[in-house]
Write an enzyme that holds these catalytic residues in place. Structure first.
Site, PDB file in Angstrom:
ATOM      1  CB  THR A  36      27.428   3.734   4.337  1.00  0.00           C
ATOM      2  OG1 THR A  36      28.762   3.353   4.020  1.00  0.00           O
ATOM      3  CG2 THR A  36      27.448   5.160   4.873  1.00  0.00           C
ATOM      4  CE  LYS A 102      23.035   3.538  -4.840  1.00  0.00           C
ATOM      5  NZ  LYS A 102      23.601   2.984  -3.568  1.00  0.00           N
ATOM      6  N   GLY A 103      25.775  -0.634  -6.440  1.00  0.00           N
ATOM      7  CA  GLY A 103      25.386  -2.006  -6.733  1.00  0.00           C
ATOM      8  C   GLY A 103      26.341  -3.048  -6.214  1.00  0.00           C
ATOM      9  CD  GLU A 111      21.436   0.164  -3.887  1.00  0.00           C
ATOM     10  OE1 GLU A 111      21.878  -0.127  -2.767  1.00  0.00           O
ATOM     11  OE2 GLU A 111      22.155   0.220  -4.909  1.00  0.00           O
ATOM     12  CE  LYS A 129      33.301   2.886  -0.068  1.00  0.00           C
ATOM     13  NZ  LYS A 129      32.007   2.815   0.610  1.00  0.00           N
TER      14      LYS A 129
END
Length: 262
Positions: A36, A102-103, A111, A129
């Site tokens: 994205t 995240k990750g 990040e 998501k």
């Protein structure tokens, strides 16, 4: 062109396109990692070339840095930028309070550092998501290679006291070798199913020797832009407590759809 994209890719594109409008001349902007975020970089590159937008981008991974340079974006490091006006990134999961996992791409450490050094964090995502409770996506935990098995054992023992459904832990691999992050570390993926208290788990994990950082982003995200395959967009602002809607019409000859790398 757009007819060749899946509904998920169209959703990612419209979210990225809308998020690009947040970037203004002279800003210092964190550029996220993942599929994205790659759409975002392409959108911003088009604005640099066609609209004369000028800003400095701070990438969160070597992959993003390479793509940003290809798109003609002025790329600098965080130490040079010092503090950022805005970071735009994707997420593997987000809940109703805009907490994130995240990750998935392995860049969680950079990040999180970049996001924490920003006045505002905007997350771009497709509707899939969104979750009621974090944890369905495996939680990445970045660990130093030295003694990683011992670190894994410590994490396993700690999870016994946490409000989670599952406790399986796997070392992320790259073929037959451990996956190595940009900072030279390994990643343990925690298959938890459901995280009952994400804030507590994030704090406990980061207290362990050997753990560098975890993929729970708590109270960091300000806005989530949710894209849909039909061009609809929802913009959720946690600080203002608002939800607004927008729409982006697809342009069949858009340059962004040429020579796609993802």
């Amino acid at each position: 062109m757009t007819a060749e994209l899946s509904p998920i890719d169209k959703a990612k594109f419209v979210a990225a396109r809308r998020a690009a409008d947040y970037v203004q001349d002279g800003m210092r902007v964190g550029l996220g990692t993942g599929s994205t975020a790659a759409w975002l970089v392409r959108c911003l590159g088009e604005m640099v070339r066609e609209d004369g937008l000028r800003f400095r981008g701070v990438p969160t991974s070597s992959r993003t840095a390479a793509l940003a340079r290809e798109e003609g974006i002025d790329v600098v490091g965080l130490d040079e930028a010092r503090w950022l006006d805005l970071t735009i990134d994707g997420a593997d999961e987000f809940d109703t309070e805009l907490n994130l996992v995240k990750g998935g791409g392995g860049a969680l450490l950079q990040e999180k550092i970049v996001a924490a050094a920003s006045d505002q964090m905007v997350v771009i995502a497709d509707a899939a998501k969104e979750v009621a409770h974090l944890g369905a996506f495996p939680l990445p935990v970045e660990v130093v290679p030295f003694g990683w098995r011992t670190t894994q054992a410590l994490v396993t023992e700690t999870l016994e006291a946490m409000d989670v459904l599952g406790r399986e832990i796997t070392l992320r691999m790259n073929g037959s070798q451990p996956f190595v992050t940009d900072e030279g570390n390994y990643i343990l993926d925690l298959h938890l199913g459901r995280i009952g208290n994400a804030r507590q788990l994030a704090m406990v994990l980061n207290q362990m020797p050997g753990v560098v950082e975890n993929g729970l982003f708590i109270d960091i995200c300000d806005t989530v832009i949710v894209g849909h395959g039909d061009g609809r967009i929802e913009i959720r602002d946690i600080n203002a407590g608002t939800v607004s809607e927008d729409r982006i019409d697809f342009v069949e000859d858009d340059n962004l759809f040429r020579d796609l790398g993802d």
